[in-house]
Write an enzyme that holds these catalytic residues in place. Structure first.
Site, short mmCIF file in Angstrom:
data_model
loop_
_atom_site.label_atom_id
_atom_site.label_comp_id
_atom_site.label_asym_id
_atom_site.label_seq_id
_atom_site.Cartn_x
_atom_site.Cartn_y
_atom_site.Cartn_z
N GLY A 1 0.83 -1.22 0.00
CA GLY A 1 0.00 0.00 0.00
C GLY A 1 0.85 1.26 0.00
CB ALA A 2 4.32 1.67 -0.66
CB VAL B 1 -2.29 -7.17 0.60
CG1 VAL B 1 -1.12 -6.34 0.12
CG2 VAL B 1 -3.39 -6.31 1.20
CG ASN C 1 1.35 1.38 4.80
OD1 ASN C 1 1.25 2.16 5.75
ND2 ASN C 1 0.88 1.69 3.59
CB SER D 1 -5.07 1.83 13.98
OG SER D 1 -5.84 2.96 14.37
CE1 TYR E 1 -8.11 1.21 9.54
CE2 TYR E 1 -8.24 2.13 11.76
CZ TYR E 1 -7.56 1.96 10.57
OH TYR E 1 -6.31 2.53 10.40
CB ALA F 1 -12.71 -6.07 14.37
CE LYS G 1 -5.27 -0.88 10.31
NZ LYS G 1 -4.09 -1.19 9.47
P1 NAD Z 1 -4.14 5.58 2.52
O1 NAD Z 1 -5.56 5.25 2.25
O2 NAD Z 1 -3.65 6.95 2.22
O3 NAD Z 1 -3.18 4.53 1.81
C1 NAD Z 1 -3.41 3.14 1.85
C2 NAD Z 1 -2.84 2.52 0.60
O4 NAD Z 1 -3.16 1.12 0.63
C3 NAD Z 1 -3.43 3.07 -0.71
O5 NAD Z 1 -2.39 3.41 -1.59
C4 NAD Z 1 -4.28 1.92 -1.22
O6 NAD Z 1 -4.38 1.87 -2.65
C5 NAD Z 1 -3.54 0.71 -0.67
N1 NAD Z 1 -4.39 -0.46 -0.62
C6 NAD Z 1 -5.68 -0.54 -0.22
N2 NAD Z 1 -6.15 -1.78 -0.38
C7 NAD Z 1 -5.12 -2.53 -0.87
C8 NAD Z 1 -4.99 -3.89 -1.25
N3 NAD Z 1 -6.04 -4.72 -1.13
N4 NAD Z 1 -3.80 -4.32 -1.72
C9 NAD Z 1 -2.75 -3.47 -1.85
N5 NAD Z 1 -2.83 -2.16 -1.52
C10 NAD Z 1 -4.00 -1.70 -1.04
O7 NAD Z 1 -3.92 5.27 4.07
P2 NAD Z 1 -2.77 5.73 5.09
O8 NAD Z 1 -3.34 6.76 5.97
O9 NAD Z 1 -1.50 6.03 4.36
O10 NAD Z 1 -2.65 4.42 5.98
C11 NAD Z 1 -1.59 3.47 5.85
C12 NAD Z 1 -1.75 2.45 6.97
O11 NAD Z 1 -1.68 3.10 8.24
C13 NAD Z 1 -3.09 1.72 6.94
O12 NAD Z 1 -2.91 0.37 7.34
C14 NAD Z 1 -3.89 2.46 7.98
O13 NAD Z 1 -4.92 1.66 8.50
C15 NAD Z 1 -2.82 2.77 9.00
N6 NAD Z 1 -3.16 3.91 9.86
C16 NAD Z 1 -3.38 5.14 9.36
C17 NAD Z 1 -3.71 6.18 10.22
C18 NAD Z 1 -3.95 7.59 9.74
O14 NAD Z 1 -4.32 8.45 10.55
N7 NAD Z 1 -3.75 7.90 8.46
C19 NAD Z 1 -3.81 5.94 11.60
C20 NAD Z 1 -3.57 4.67 12.07
C21 NAD Z 1 -3.23 3.64 11.21
#
Ligand code: NAD
Length: 226
Positions: A9-10, A43, A69, A121, A134, A136, A138
């Site tokens: 997810g990068a 994924v 991620n 999270s 979500y 659940a 995490k």
């Molecule tokens: P984001 O939505 O900006 O990015 C997530 C990325 O994951 C996207 O590029 C998306 O295309 C990709 N993705 C989604 N489903 C996918 C799949 N099935 N296979 C491959 N890639 C996939 O989110 P973010 O804020 O950058 O979050 C990144 C991680 O951090 C996530 O796991 C999120 O739950 C966690 N997180 C984020 C926050 C926050 O405040 N932003 C807080 C706690 C945890």
């Protein structure tokens, strides 16, 4: 020889910051996302993950760091939550982590080294209204991290989880101004985190300096009180 990191997810947000930081740290970085990148794969699809791991191994020779991620939200209050909303989040956030920990874990087992870093999270630690599915998923990531740490660490593989609070990214951009100011009130530092701050913690957990840290859940939330 350069070490290799696979970051799921990068393409954007926190994952993109992690990929950039690990590249700066000297890793070969395999950038995964669901589409639009060299290592595109869903994924949540086990077969696609097998192909992904094979492709990364063929290109770089090893996988030394795995950053799980990729994640999604499908928020809503529990009584109004559809089965689809629940299943979608569990499939990507929970099963996706199983798929890659199993496949990359097997490689690391043979190498007798590696670092696995899972994005959980604060919602998985403390719960969050509107995020039953979500939270659940995490919380499951934490359980998987702790169990895998017990299985993998005797082989020199560290497994840790990061629990971010609220970080500026496309995922949190969708919140309303009212939601954002309510959240800010609960953060001691009175600001959101930046993706680069999460990436710095990943960088440490992927480095030689953190070799004695495993089975931990590290919160990075600016002092969030729930
Ligand atoms: P984001 O939505 O900006 O990015 C997530 C990325 O994951 C996207 O590029 C998306 O295309 C990709 N993705 C989604 N489903 C996918 C799949 N099935 N296979 C491959 N890639 C996939 O989110 P973010 O804020 O950058 O979050 C990144 C991680 O951090 C996530 O796991 C999120 O739950 C966690 N997180 C984020 C926050 C926050 O405040 N932003 C807080 C706690 C945890």
């Amino acid at each position: 020889m350069k070490k290799t990191a696979l970051v799921t997810g990068a393409k954007q947000g926190i994952g993109a910051a992690i990929a950039a930081r690990l590249e700066k740290d000297g890793f070969n970085v395999a950038v995964n996302d669901i589409s639009g990148v060299e290592f595109a794969a869903d994924v949540s699809d086990y077969t696609a993950c097998e192909e992904l791991v094979k492709a990364v191994k063929e290109k770089f020779g090893s996988i030394d760091v795995l950053v799980n991620n990729a994640g999604i939200t499908r928020d809503g209050l529990l009584v109004r939550m559809s089965e689809q909303q629940y299943d979608d989040v569990i499939r990507v956030n929970q099963k996706g982590v199983f798929n890659l920990m199993k496949l990359v874990g097997a490689l690391m087992f043979k190498q007798k080294s590696g670092s696995i870093i899972n994005l959980s999270s604060v919602a998985g630690v403390h719960g969050n209204a509107g995020q039953f599915n979500y939270s659940a998923s995490k919380a499951a990531v934490i359980g998987m991290t702790l169990s895998a740490a017990k299985e993998f660490s005797p082989r020199g593989i560290t497994v840790n989880a990061i629990a971010p609070g609220f970080v500026t990214s496309p995922m949190t951009d969708v919140l309303t101004e009212q939601q954002k100011s309510a959240i800010l009130e609960r953060i001691a530092m009175k600001r959101y985190g930046q993706p680069e701050e999460v990436a710095a913690l990943v960088s440490f957990l992927a480095s030689e300096d953190s070799r004695y840290i495993t089975g931990q859940v590290i919160e990075i939330s600016g002092g969030l009180v729930i």
